[in-house]
Design a protein around this motif. Structure first.
Motif, PDB file in Angstrom:
ATOM      1  N   GLU A  99       0.817  -1.224   0.000  1.00  0.00           N
ATOM      2  CA  GLU A  99       0.000   0.000   0.000  1.00  0.00           C
ATOM      3  C   GLU A  99       0.850   1.274   0.000  1.00  0.00           C
ATOM      4  O   GLU A  99       0.352   2.343  -0.341  1.00  0.00           O
ATOM      5  N   ASP A 100       2.138   1.152   0.394  1.00  0.00           N
ATOM      6  CA  ASP A 100       3.014   2.335   0.391  1.00  0.00           C
ATOM      7  C   ASP A 100       3.695   2.572  -0.958  1.00  0.00           C
ATOM      8  O   ASP A 100       4.238   3.653  -1.199  1.00  0.00           O
ATOM      9  N   VAL A 101       3.712   1.551  -1.802  1.00  0.00           N
ATOM     10  CA  VAL A 101       4.519   1.676  -3.025  1.00  0.00           C
ATOM     11  C   VAL A 101       4.073   2.848  -3.920  1.00  0.00           C
ATOM     12  O   VAL A 101       4.923   3.608  -4.403  1.00  0.00           O
ATOM     13  N   PRO A 102       2.773   3.072  -4.127  1.00  0.00           N
ATOM     14  CA  PRO A 102       2.396   4.243  -4.933  1.00  0.00           C
ATOM     15  C   PRO A 102       2.898   5.557  -4.321  1.00  0.00           C
ATOM     16  O   PRO A 102       3.313   6.464  -5.045  1.00  0.00           O
ATOM     17  N   LYS A 103       2.912   5.618  -2.983  1.00  0.00           N
ATOM     18  CA  LYS A 103       3.429   6.842  -2.337  1.00  0.00           C
ATOM     19  C   LYS A 103       4.931   6.983  -2.622  1.00  0.00           C
ATOM     20  O   LYS A 103       5.431   8.073  -2.873  1.00  0.00           O
ATOM     21  N   ILE A 104       5.627   5.839  -2.551  1.00  0.00           N
ATOM     22  CA  ILE A 104       7.077   5.879  -2.838  1.00  0.00           C
ATOM     23  C   ILE A 104       7.302   6.351  -4.274  1.00  0.00           C
ATOM     24  O   ILE A 104       8.129   7.228  -4.537  1.00  0.00           O
ATOM     25  N   LEU A 105       6.525   5.800  -5.203  1.00  0.00           N
ATOM     26  CA  LEU A 105       6.706   6.170  -6.614  1.00  0.00           C
ATOM     27  C   LEU A 105       6.396   7.647  -6.832  1.00  0.00           C
ATOM     28  O   LEU A 105       7.050   8.323  -7.631  1.00  0.00           O
ATOM     29  N   ASN A 106       5.435   8.122  -6.097  1.00  0.00           N
ATOM     30  CA  ASN A 106       5.083   9.534  -6.178  1.00  0.00           C
ATOM     31  C   ASN A 106       6.234  10.419  -5.687  1.00  0.00           C
ATOM     32  O   ASN A 106       6.575  11.424  -6.316  1.00  0.00           O
ATOM     33  N   GLU A 107       6.814  10.018  -4.577  1.00  0.00           N
ATOM     34  CA  GLU A 107       7.951  10.790  -4.049  1.00  0.00           C
ATOM     35  C   GLU A 107       9.144  10.719  -4.999  1.00  0.00           C
ATOM     36  O   GLU A 107       9.878  11.689  -5.171  1.00  0.00           O
ATOM     37  N   LEU A 108       9.329   9.541  -5.602  1.00  0.00           N
ATOM     38  CA  LEU A 108      10.432   9.397  -6.563  1.00  0.00           C
ATOM     39  C   LEU A 108      10.206  10.308  -7.771  1.00  0.00           C
ATOM     40  O   LEU A 108      11.135  10.949  -8.264  1.00  0.00           O
ATOM     41  N   ALA A 109       8.947  10.351  -8.227  1.00  0.00           N
ATOM     42  CA  ALA A 109       8.629  11.182  -9.396  1.00  0.00           C
ATOM     43  C   ALA A 109       8.970  12.652  -9.128  1.00  0.00           C
ATOM     44  O   ALA A 109       9.402  13.371 -10.031  1.00  0.00           O
ATOM     45  N   ASP A 110       8.806  13.078  -7.871  1.00  0.00           N
ATOM     46  CA  ASP A 110       9.133  14.467  -7.517  1.00  0.00           C
ATOM     47  C   ASP A 110      10.602  14.797  -7.765  1.00  0.00           C
ATOM     48  O   ASP A 110      10.965  15.963  -7.923  1.00  0.00           O
TER      49      ASP A 110
END
Ligand code: SF4
Lengths: 547, 89
Positions: A99-110
């Motif tokens: 459930e955290d992976v989309p948040k991680i990907l979002n932070e990476l995209a930043d």
């Protein structure tokens, strides 16, 4: 460094949003694991023994200090406070929650990062020489070419479902620091009659059937590069085997068809593509090259501080390399501190290293395929200060290229495919040979360890390669000797029956003693092996009359 | 799931779908606590395969597997011991 265009940003953000919805649907029960698995793999998300594992792409091993700091934050916030740098110059997080992976990907995209194409049967992260652009030997900086290939290969509609994964490396000097010849395609920039172009190698690879890539073209013009790659990939996509996972790589195709046949198929395909839409115009190449201008332009007068500090002097000698611009140096940051899992860096190390990079290295860090990091542009006069800071972080272990600088895959401590552990083996080696004078006496040597035949730890091309096996429920280690991943690439020869975990260190010690016995002058391990062959090693390891 | 199984007794284990953590079936539910895991006999394998399938379909777990046990009830294979205890370094 390359910087995302608005279009790049949009693509990565869209992909993150898409994955968020896929994860939600999976958790809500609207996608089965069978449906979800290919989607998560396309986003670098694996399931390992204890947890999910997220592999994040570090294109051609280049990171900004902002990106490294973000990786540190992610490891703290969503993982267990560390990351693992891999032999494809990427980073893996071993404990993220789904459930955290989309948040991680979002932070990476930043920070202009993602996990796209770090898994699956597609073109993976392009690898490159970690000294690209900063050494004196190269024809030109290969990084812009990695970026051009990355742009072409990302989401390539035709090559998203290849028969198997596909790996490309680009180098630009005689010295090969990127293991180019064990890639599906290896590209080497060369100069011929005042024109720069590419030598093209195809069909290298490790795993179950290791092969050294064969040169299939002596000179591809720069403008034709993408059309030529498109021709190779199209032939592979059409003819690569999909019926047997073990025979699906292009290395098998070239060996089944023969070099000449594959070459002629590629040539005729290329004729159809040549001068068509993938032709690279000079101004496009120039535009990409502009991103890779060095942050420093001119030589400066700056001397290396002279200190009577033994550790500092050993480190200078072992971990510091000349930059192409006078007055600057390149620091190899060892991720092989004694007893640490090779390639692992803690959040604190990453955070503080990002500050050091910002302050002293124009914000740049690189990742090597040998699982170390690089600070590429350090003013000579700053070397002592940087050494002090790195030492405090246990990042200045003076062992680059020595016996304790092992390459090692995660093995059975993490990996669901493993047949044996590899990290504890590397720790034992590091413990056994820790003494600096012993390491110096042994000299340059590459020990590479894999926890299974997939060879992520590159054991086939280790001067000493160690492959972990399962023999009736017991871990057992097969040793090969004489492998190399440099410009004289060779596949190691299996020395004989495997050793139990308990016997292994003694066996390595015996191999080192045989090397030392046969060594002439300053020969390194590989030179001795190439001169005397495998027999003396076999004899000393297996001859029962030996005490 | 049960294809290559040897031995007579087992735990049913899996990874938690949301967290990825290693979990064991305790007879009702899934828990990270191995000491609560239910011991399963070879003859019950099929029944527990169906139970695992049900929890998979309900999106509670993924990748279910049987963990082989020694006669004294301890876990037999290194891989499963690592899953239980964590990394070994
Ligand atoms: S070599 Fe095998 S054990 Fe090691 S990481 Fe690769 S698949 Fe896993």
């Amino acid at each position: 460094m390359y910087q995302y265009s608005d279009k790049d940003k949009q693509i990565v953000k869209n992909r993150t949003r898409e994955f968020l919805s896929q994860v939600k649907r999976r958790i809500d029960g609207n996608l089965t694991e069978e449906e979800f698995k290919p989607l998560r793999l396309m986003n670098g998300l694996y399931l390992q023994l204890h947890a999910y594992m997220l592999r994040v792409a570090i294109p051609y091993g280049e990171l900004s200090h902002i990106q490294l700091n973000k990786l540190a934050e992610i490891s703290e916030k969503y993982d267990k406070g560390y990351g693992h740098f891999t032999t494809r110059q990427n980073i893996q997080f071993n404990w993220p929650k789904l459930e955290d992976v989309p948040k991680i990907l979002n932070e990476l995209a930043d920070v202009e990062m993602h996990a796209i194409q770090t898994s699956g049967n597609c073109i993976r992260n392009i690898s490159c020489d970690h000294l690209a652009g900063i050494n004196n030997e190269e024809v030109e900086d290969p990084r812009p070419w990695c970026e051009i290939i990355r742009k072409w290969s990302t989401f390539h509609p035709e090559f998203s479902y290849l028969p198997r994964k596909f790996k490309i490396a680009v180098i630009a000097s005689e010295k090969d620091r990127a293991a180019m010849k064990v890639h599906d395609i290896g590209l080497k920039l060369i100069k011929k009659r005042n024109e720069t172009g590419f030598e093209v190698y195809v069909g290298g690879g490790q795993g179950r059937s290791p092969f050294i890539a064969k040169k299939i073209n002596n000179f591809v013009k720069k403008r034709d590069l993408l059309n030529y790659l498109e021709a190779i990939l199209s032939i592979y996509n059409e003819m690569g085997r999909r019926d047997n996972i073990y025979k699906a790589r292009i290395k098998i195709l070239i060996n089944e068809l023969g070099e000449e046949k594959l070459k002629s198929l590629i040539e005729s395909k290329f004729k159809k593509f040549a001068d068509k839409n993938l032709l690279l115009e000079e101004d496009e190449i120039k535009k990409i090259k502009n991103y890779f201008k060095l942050p420093i332009n001119n030589p400066i007068k700056s001397s290396i501080p002279v200190k009577k500090n033994k550790e500092y002097n050993i480190w200078l000698n072992q971990n510091v390399i000349k930059h192409k611009l006078a007055g600057y140096s390149i620091i190899m940051v060892s991720l092989k501190h004694y007893n640490q899992p090779p390639g692992d860096a803690t959040a604190e190390q990453m955070k503080k290293l990002s500050i050091i990079a910002k302050q002293y290295s124009h914000g740049e860090i690189r990742v090597t395929h040998e699982q170390n990091l690089v600070l590429p542009h350090i003013k000579n006069s700053d070397l002592f200060s940087v050494w002090n800071k790195l030492s405090a972080l246990k990042l200045a272990t003076p062992n680059i290229g020595l016996i304790t600088d092992t390459i090692c895959c995660p093995g059975m401590d993490y990996c669901a495919l493993a047949t044996a552990r590899s990290i504890p083996i590397s720790q034992k080696i590091s413990q056994h040979f820790k003494d600096q004078s012993i390491q110096d006496k042994i000299g340059n040597i590459k020990i590479k360890i894999s926890g299974c035949i997939n060879a992520c730890g590159h054991h086939h091309v280790g001067n000493i390669g160690i492959l972990g096996l399962d023999r009736n429920g017991e871990e057992s280690y097969q040793i090969s000797l004489g492998g190399s991943a440099d410009e004289k690439t060779s596949i190691g020869k299996i020395v004989g029956p495997s050793f139990s975990e308990k016997e292994l260190i003694k066996a390595i010690q015996t191999i080192i003693e045989t090397f030392e016995k046969n060594k002439k002058n300053n020969e390194d391990f590989l030179s001795v092996f190439n001169r005397v062959g495998i027999d003396p090693f076999k004899k000393d390891l297996y001859d029962k009359s030996n005490p | 799931m049960a294809k290559k199984l040897k031995g007579d007794s087992f735990f049913l284990s899996a990874n938690d779908l949301k967290t990825g953590s290693v979990v064991y079936y305790n007879g009702d539910d899934w828990s990270e606590k191995v000491d609560k895991a239910k011991k399963i006999n070879r003859s019950e394998i099929e029944e527990y395969e169906n139970i695992a399938k049900k929890f998979e379909d309900e999106c509670i777990i993924i990748s279910p597997l049987f963990v082989e046990l020694n006669d004294d009830g301890t876990i037999k294979k290194l891989r499963d011991i690592i899953r239980k205890n964590g990394t070994t370094f």
